[in-house]
Scaffold this motif. Structure first.
Motif, PDB file in Angstrom:
ATOM      1  N   SER A 102      -3.180 -13.904   1.837  1.00  0.00           N
ATOM      2  CA  SER A 102      -1.889 -14.585   1.751  1.00  0.00           C
ATOM      3  C   SER A 102      -1.115 -14.173   0.508  1.00  0.00           C
ATOM      4  N   ALA A 103      -1.804 -13.664  -0.493  1.00  0.00           N
ATOM      5  CA  ALA A 103      -1.147 -13.290  -1.744  1.00  0.00           C
ATOM      6  C   ALA A 103      -0.906 -11.781  -1.766  1.00  0.00           C
ATOM      7  N   PRO A 104       0.114 -11.352  -2.532  1.00  0.00           N
ATOM      8  CA  PRO A 104       0.321  -9.907  -2.665  1.00  0.00           C
ATOM      9  C   PRO A 104      -0.844  -9.276  -3.414  1.00  0.00           C
ATOM     10  N   HIS A 105      -0.999  -7.992  -3.256  1.00  0.00           N
ATOM     11  CA  HIS A 105      -2.096  -7.303  -3.928  1.00  0.00           C
ATOM     12  C   HIS A 105      -1.842  -7.241  -5.422  1.00  0.00           C
ATOM     13  N   GLU A 122      -0.014   4.476  -3.925  1.00  0.00           N
ATOM     14  CA  GLU A 122       0.819   4.571  -2.728  1.00  0.00           C
ATOM     15  C   GLU A 122      -0.040   4.630  -1.455  1.00  0.00           C
ATOM     16  N   GLU A 123      -1.116   5.412  -1.491  1.00  0.00           N
ATOM     17  CA  GLU A 123      -2.000   5.499  -0.333  1.00  0.00           C
ATOM     18  C   GLU A 123      -2.680   4.160  -0.054  1.00  0.00           C
ATOM     19  N   LEU A 124      -3.082   3.471  -1.119  1.00  0.00           N
ATOM     20  CA  LEU A 124      -3.729   2.168  -0.951  1.00  0.00           C
ATOM     21  C   LEU A 124      -2.769   1.155  -0.353  1.00  0.00           C
ATOM     22  N   GLU A 125      -1.524   1.166  -0.779  1.00  0.00           N
ATOM     23  CA  GLU A 125      -0.550   0.214  -0.257  1.00  0.00           C
ATOM     24  C   GLU A 125      -0.269   0.442   1.226  1.00  0.00           C
TER      25      GLU A 125
END
Length: 129
Positions: A102-105, A122-125
């Motif tokens: 529920s929370a942003p990373h 960027e790849e992780l996002e």
């Protein structure tokens, strides 16, 4: 103290040294949630989840499930979601129902995942829900 040293090893790109320390930490204090969490991170061994065997993935998920039973934190769910998404989607297995965080990373999570998998932020996002 040992877990702090293990986290330093992870940050320095030495997951195998971190793995041995975290294994000792869990033997000494099996109810320390963060030791299980960091052990799952160390098991990534600077590779993406889909590059691991099913056995290693299950071991990671087992430690994360144990950590979540001990303490409920968003970071635990985020790492579990990352492993499920990357492993199941890439291999083509049907993905189990994984709750989306529920929370942003957190930036810290993205940084340590980058250290543990050699992926860019960027790849992780893109991979993370």
């Amino acid at each position: 103290m040992l877990s702090d040293l293990a986290i330093c090893y992870l940050g320095m790109g030495q997951p195998r040294l971190a793995l041995s320390l975290l294994t000792k930490c869990i033997k000494l204090a099996p109810f320390h949630a963060f030791s299980h969490y960091w052990l799952a991170m160390a098991l990534l061994d600077r590779r993406r989840p889909f590059r691991h065997t099913w056995h290693t993935i299950n071991e990671m998920l087992s430690h994360l499930a144990h950590a979540e039973r001990l303490e409920e934190l968003v970071a635990f769910r985020q790492l579990r979601s990352f492993i499920y998404l990357d492993f199941h989607d890439r291999i083509g297995y049907e993905r189990p129902n994984v709750p989306k965080p529920s929370a942003p990373h957190e930036e810290g999570l993205l940084w340590i995942l980058g250290q543990c998998t050699s992926l860019s932020t960027e790849e992780l996002e893109i991979i993370l829900p």
